[in-house]
Write a protein that holds these residues in place. Structure first.
Motif, PDB file in Angstrom:
ATOM      1  N   PRO A  43      64.730  51.433  31.774  1.00 42.80           N
ATOM      2  CA  PRO A  43      63.386  51.871  31.372  1.00 42.80           C
ATOM      3  C   PRO A  43      62.365  50.739  31.401  1.00 42.80           C
ATOM      4  O   PRO A  43      61.250  50.929  31.896  1.00 42.80           O
ATOM      5  CB  PRO A  43      63.604  52.392  29.947  1.00 42.80           C
ATOM      6  CG  PRO A  43      65.027  52.814  29.923  1.00 42.80           C
ATOM      7  CD  PRO A  43      65.755  51.830  30.797  1.00 42.80           C
ATOM      8  N   SER A  44      62.751  49.548  30.932  1.00 41.05           N
ATOM      9  CA  SER A  44      61.798  48.431  30.964  1.00 41.05           C
ATOM     10  C   SER A  44      61.478  48.049  32.407  1.00 41.05           C
ATOM     11  O   SER A  44      60.342  47.686  32.720  1.00 41.05           O
ATOM     12  CB  SER A  44      62.366  47.190  30.270  1.00 41.05           C
ATOM     13  OG  SER A  44      62.942  47.537  29.061  1.00 41.05           O
ATOM     14  N   VAL A  45      62.490  48.139  33.280  1.00 41.48           N
ATOM     15  CA  VAL A  45      62.237  47.811  34.679  1.00 41.48           C
ATOM     16  C   VAL A  45      61.238  48.799  35.274  1.00 41.48           C
ATOM     17  O   VAL A  45      60.306  48.414  35.971  1.00 41.48           O
ATOM     18  CB  VAL A  45      63.552  47.817  35.500  1.00 41.48           C
ATOM     19  CG1 VAL A  45      63.255  47.654  36.981  1.00 41.48           C
ATOM     20  CG2 VAL A  45      64.476  46.710  35.023  1.00 41.48           C
ATOM     21  N   VAL A  46      61.425  50.076  34.935  1.00 44.98           N
ATOM     22  CA  VAL A  46      60.516  51.092  35.482  1.00 44.98           C
ATOM     23  C   VAL A  46      59.094  50.838  34.980  1.00 44.98           C
ATOM     24  O   VAL A  46      58.134  50.852  35.750  1.00 44.98           O
ATOM     25  CB  VAL A  46      61.002  52.511  35.114  1.00 44.98           C
ATOM     26  CG1 VAL A  46      59.991  53.553  35.556  1.00 44.98           C
ATOM     27  CG2 VAL A  46      62.343  52.777  35.764  1.00 44.98           C
ATOM     28  N   VAL A  47      58.969  50.552  33.675  1.00 39.64           N
ATOM     29  CA  VAL A  47      57.645  50.302  33.107  1.00 39.64           C
ATOM     30  C   VAL A  47      56.979  49.097  33.779  1.00 39.64           C
ATOM     31  O   VAL A  47      55.777  49.089  34.016  1.00 39.64           O
ATOM     32  CB  VAL A  47      57.744  50.048  31.582  1.00 39.64           C
ATOM     33  CG1 VAL A  47      56.432  49.525  31.029  1.00 39.64           C
ATOM     34  CG2 VAL A  47      58.145  51.323  30.876  1.00 39.64           C
ATOM     35  N   ASN A  48      57.796  48.094  34.121  1.00 36.33           N
ATOM     36  CA  ASN A  48      57.230  46.865  34.662  1.00 36.33           C
ATOM     37  C   ASN A  48      57.333  46.761  36.177  1.00 36.33           C
ATOM     38  O   ASN A  48      57.094  45.696  36.749  1.00 36.33           O
ATOM     39  CB  ASN A  48      57.925  45.653  34.024  1.00 36.33           C
ATOM     40  CG  ASN A  48      57.519  45.481  32.576  1.00 36.33           C
ATOM     41  OD1 ASN A  48      56.383  45.119  32.288  1.00 36.33           O
ATOM     42  ND2 ASN A  48      58.431  45.776  31.652  1.00 36.33           N
ATOM     43  N   ALA A  49      57.694  47.869  36.824  1.00 38.16           N
ATOM     44  CA  ALA A  49      57.982  47.807  38.259  1.00 38.16           C
ATOM     45  C   ALA A  49      56.819  47.258  39.082  1.00 38.16           C
ATOM     46  O   ALA A  49      57.015  46.629  40.102  1.00 38.16           O
ATOM     47  CB  ALA A  49      58.374  49.189  38.779  1.00 38.16           C
ATOM     48  N   HIS A  50      55.601  47.466  38.607  1.00 34.03           N
ATOM     49  CA  HIS A  50      54.447  47.011  39.382  1.00 34.03           C
ATOM     50  C   HIS A  50      54.138  45.539  39.126  1.00 34.03           C
ATOM     51  O   HIS A  50      53.223  44.994  39.724  1.00 34.03           O
ATOM     52  CB  HIS A  50      53.228  47.853  39.010  1.00 34.03           C
ATOM     53  CG  HIS A  50      52.867  47.709  37.562  1.00 34.03           C
ATOM     54  ND1 HIS A  50      53.633  48.259  36.560  1.00 34.03           N
ATOM     55  CD2 HIS A  50      51.858  47.038  36.967  1.00 34.03           C
ATOM     56  CE1 HIS A  50      53.086  47.942  35.387  1.00 34.03           C
ATOM     57  NE2 HIS A  50      52.020  47.212  35.613  1.00 34.03           N
ATOM     58  N   ARG A  51      54.879  44.916  38.194  1.00 36.90           N
ATOM     59  CA  ARG A  51      54.608  43.504  37.895  1.00 36.90           C
ATOM     60  C   ARG A  51      55.903  42.771  37.565  1.00 36.90           C
ATOM     61  O   ARG A  51      55.990  42.017  36.605  1.00 36.90           O
ATOM     62  CB  ARG A  51      53.606  43.399  36.730  1.00 36.90           C
ATOM     63  CG  ARG A  51      54.077  44.159  35.474  1.00 36.90           C
ATOM     64  CD  ARG A  51      53.057  44.120  34.377  1.00 36.90           C
ATOM     65  NE  ARG A  51      52.915  42.807  33.759  1.00 36.90           N
ATOM     66  CZ  ARG A  51      53.667  42.362  32.745  1.00 36.90           C
ATOM     67  NH1 ARG A  51      54.658  43.083  32.262  1.00 36.90           N
ATOM     68  NH2 ARG A  51      53.434  41.180  32.217  1.00 36.90           N
ATOM     69  N   LEU A  52      56.903  42.995  38.447  1.00 36.08           N
ATOM     70  CA  LEU A  52      58.236  42.456  38.149  1.00 36.08           C
ATOM     71  C   LEU A  52      58.263  40.941  37.957  1.00 36.08           C
ATOM     72  O   LEU A  52      58.848  40.437  37.006  1.00 36.08           O
ATOM     73  CB  LEU A  52      59.211  42.825  39.268  1.00 36.08           C
ATOM     74  CG  LEU A  52      59.782  44.241  39.218  1.00 36.08           C
ATOM     75  CD1 LEU A  52      60.713  44.450  40.393  1.00 36.08           C
ATOM     76  CD2 LEU A  52      60.526  44.481  37.905  1.00 36.08           C
ATOM     77  N   LEU A  53      57.574  40.227  38.868  1.00 37.55           N
ATOM     78  CA  LEU A  53      57.648  38.770  38.810  1.00 37.55           C
ATOM     79  C   LEU A  53      57.052  38.244  37.511  1.00 37.55           C
ATOM     80  O   LEU A  53      57.620  37.382  36.853  1.00 37.55           O
ATOM     81  CB  LEU A  53      56.905  38.153  39.984  1.00 37.55           C
ATOM     82  CG  LEU A  53      57.573  38.341  41.345  1.00 37.55           C
ATOM     83  CD1 LEU A  53      56.664  37.845  42.442  1.00 37.55           C
ATOM     84  CD2 LEU A  53      58.910  37.613  41.387  1.00 37.55           C
TER      85      LEU A  53
END
Ligand code: HEM
Ligand SMILES: *[C@@H]1O[C@H](CO)[C@@H](O)[C@H](O)[C@H]1NC(C)=O
Ligand SMILES: *[C@@H]1O[C@H](CO)[C@@H](O)[C@H](O)[C@H]1NC(C)=O
Length: 510
Positions: A43-53
């Motif tokens: 879920p955190s990855v999905v939330v942050n998918a647009h700013r992974l780095l």
């Protein structure tokens, strides 16, 4: 159908947790991702998918440089992210043999086949040895310089001149990508696709390379089963990827066939004077002991890796470099001043006049390019996977096959490595006390990788970047056009999402 059910269940769960997360995030701003039952940190990855780095960098800076991320329990996605110089040094160099790229990486990057970035063991060793000698061949380097100046004169300057006269906006990233694509093709195939010319021709292979890089990033954050279904069904980024593969294959196989046609009467044994990269590479591949299934496929794999290595890295570094310059006019003036005083010659772009210019004197320019690579390394992360269970210097235990992600992007932004001003663009950081450029070890500055697998094109890329950057800075003033936010792309190569849109003004007219 079983997969549709899985698919639906997976997404309903994700949506549910997204709602929970967006709610709880308002309550407390904890940066450490919650490790949910079953879904792990997805879920955190999905939330942050647009700013992974950015997200990984935030995580690593508050966990001291390493963090364990738990994937969904059904997906075998657990991984350790590290930006600790000691770990990086250990994995890339000191215990190199225990840390190959591994099977998971090979699957994600299947488009690269047996190419140098993907291969381990003997197949990698063969390519490393062969490419090292070919890319360092003196004739190769002088041909390269000639090709670069030629392209500056016939491709780059006419386009910039036209755009500045007409006052139209210019996407510098597009220009750098075309430039680098032409140069790498000309260097390895002896064929110039001329994508960098006044009419901006659409060359499918040149553009779809970026699609490949984006699709491969998606494979990193999606459970393997899910992207494999999408691959089977030809959906979303997988559809883009398979289209891109076809276009890329067509291009490369055609170049190989053309070469074989006109070199069928070449004597492969005596090529020293008439150095030709592809002919020399073909000779080596024919003579190797390591056998790969099919000669043309193996050549295709090697060449594709080189095209990736040559195009996107240099073009994204140049784009970020010009972005930082546009934001730092003092640095820009200093670099221009250095070009004018050190190269006591007008940069006309004409090869015959330019070939003897000595760019090694341009320390400000070199430092500026290194700053761009430090803050926005074009290869922002790398994977490894241990053969045997081991303990990293940071104290983390790694089991067999654990995915380890080396976060190069984060390292340039760590106070513990670069000091309090780590986020500032300062070419002076690279000046050695006695003049010249300060050497930074690869475990502190891993933009070109490190250890036995370090970049083989470093010299080549600096030659190209310096010639292009010096030419532009010497002739033009560059301003960012407002309204085009400069953002990193969601890709395995740190490009710019919306390009780098600038306005050029010829300096003689300033
Ligand atoms: C600014 C430009 C460049 C950057 C930042 C860069 C960065 C890197 C990095 C990080 C690696 C390690 C990759 C890995 O093992 O996963 C690498 C490897 C490599 N690079 Fe570059 N690269 C650049 C330009 C080039 C160019 C122009 C070439 C020439 C075609 C090139 C050829 C290679 C090759 C052949 C390897 C594989 C080395 C091996 O595994 O033996 N690179 N590069
Ligand atoms: C490398 O890793 C292996 C496997 O864990 C370990 O046995 C070996 O001691 C390590 N080598 C070095 C030089 O640390
Ligand atoms: C590691 O991966 C290899 C190849 O996929 C597999 O044969 C092996 O069983 C794996 N080991 C562990 C401990 O998962």
């Amino acid at each position: 159908m079983a997969f549709l059910e899985h698919f639906a269940i997976f997404f309903s769960i994700v949506i549910f947790f997204l709602i929970v997360i967006s709610y709880t995030h308002k309550c407390h701003k904890s940066i450490i991702p919650t490790n949910w039952p079953v879904l792990g940190i997805i879920p955190s990855v999905v939330v942050n998918a647009h700013r992974l780095l950015e997200w990984v960098t935030e995580l690593l800076s508050c966990t001291g440089g390493t963090v364990f991320l738990k994937g969904p329990s059904f997906a075998n996605m657990d991984c350790i992210c590290t930006s600790s110089p000691a770990d990086i040094h250990y994995i890339l160099s000191k215990n190199f043999s225990n840390y190959p790229k591994g099977h998971k990486f090979r699957k994600i990057f299947d488009i690269l086949g047996d190419g140098v970035f993907n291969a381990d063991g003997e197949i990698w060793e063969f390519q490393h040895r062969t490419l090292k000698s070919l890319l360092n061949h003196p004739t190769f380097h002088s041909l390269l310089k000639k090709n670069i100046w030629n392209k500056v004169e016939k491709g780059l300057l006419p386009v910039l001149d036209k755009n500045s006269r007409q006052g139209v906006e210019t996407d510098l990233q597009d220009i750098f990508q075309r430039f680098a694509f032409d140069i790498i093709c000309e260097s390895i195939f002896g064929y110039d696709p001329k994508s960098m010319s006044l009419d901006f021709p659409y060359i499918p292979c040149e553009k779809v390379l970026s699609h490949v890089e984006e699709a491969v990033l998606v494979r990193h954050i999606m459970p393997a089963r899910l992207w494999k279904w999408q691959q089977l069904l030809g959906m979303k980024s997988e559809k883009k990827l398979s289209n891109a593969c076809k276009i890329v294959d067509q291009f490369i196989y055609k170049c190989i066939a053309e070469k074989q046609k006109d070199s069928s009467n070449i004597n492969y044994e005596s090529l020293d004077e008439n150095f030709d990269f592809l002919t020399a590479l073909t000779r080596e591949v024919k003579h190797q002991i390591v056998t790969s299934s099919d000669l043309d496929k193996f050549l295709r794999d090697i060449l594709l890796s080189l095209i990736f290595a040559g195009r996107s890295t240099t073009s994204s570094t140049l784009s970020w470099f010009f972005y930082y310059l546009a934001k730092n006019s003092i640095a820009e003036d200093k670099i221009r001043e250095e070009i004018e005083t050190q190269l006591d010659k007008e940069i006309s772009g004409k090869f015959n006049d330019m070939q003897e210019l000595d760019f090694s004197k341009l320390v400000y320019l070199h430092g500026g390019l290194c700053e761009a690579l430090r803050l926005t390394p074009s290869v922002p992360f790398q994977h490894k996977s241990p053969v045997q269970a081991d303990m990293l210097p940071s104290g983390n235990k790694v089991g067999r096959n654990t995915s380890i992600i080396l976060c190069f992007h984060t390292m340039g932004r760590m106070e513990s490595i670069w000091g309090k001003d780590c986020l500032e663009f300062k070419p002076e950081r690279w000046f050695a006390a006695g003049g010249g450029i300060k050497h930074q070890p690869s475990y502190k500055f891993p933009a070109f990788g490190g250890g036995p697998r370090s970049c083989l094109g470093k010299q080549m890329s600096f030659t190209q970047m310096k010639i292009v950057a010096a030419t532009i800075i010497y002739h033009y003033r560059i301003e960012l056009v407002e309204g085009y936010p400069v953002l990193p792309s969601d890709s395995i190569v740190l490009e710019m999402k919306n390009g780098l849109i600038v306005k050029l003004t010829k300096r003689s007219e300033v």
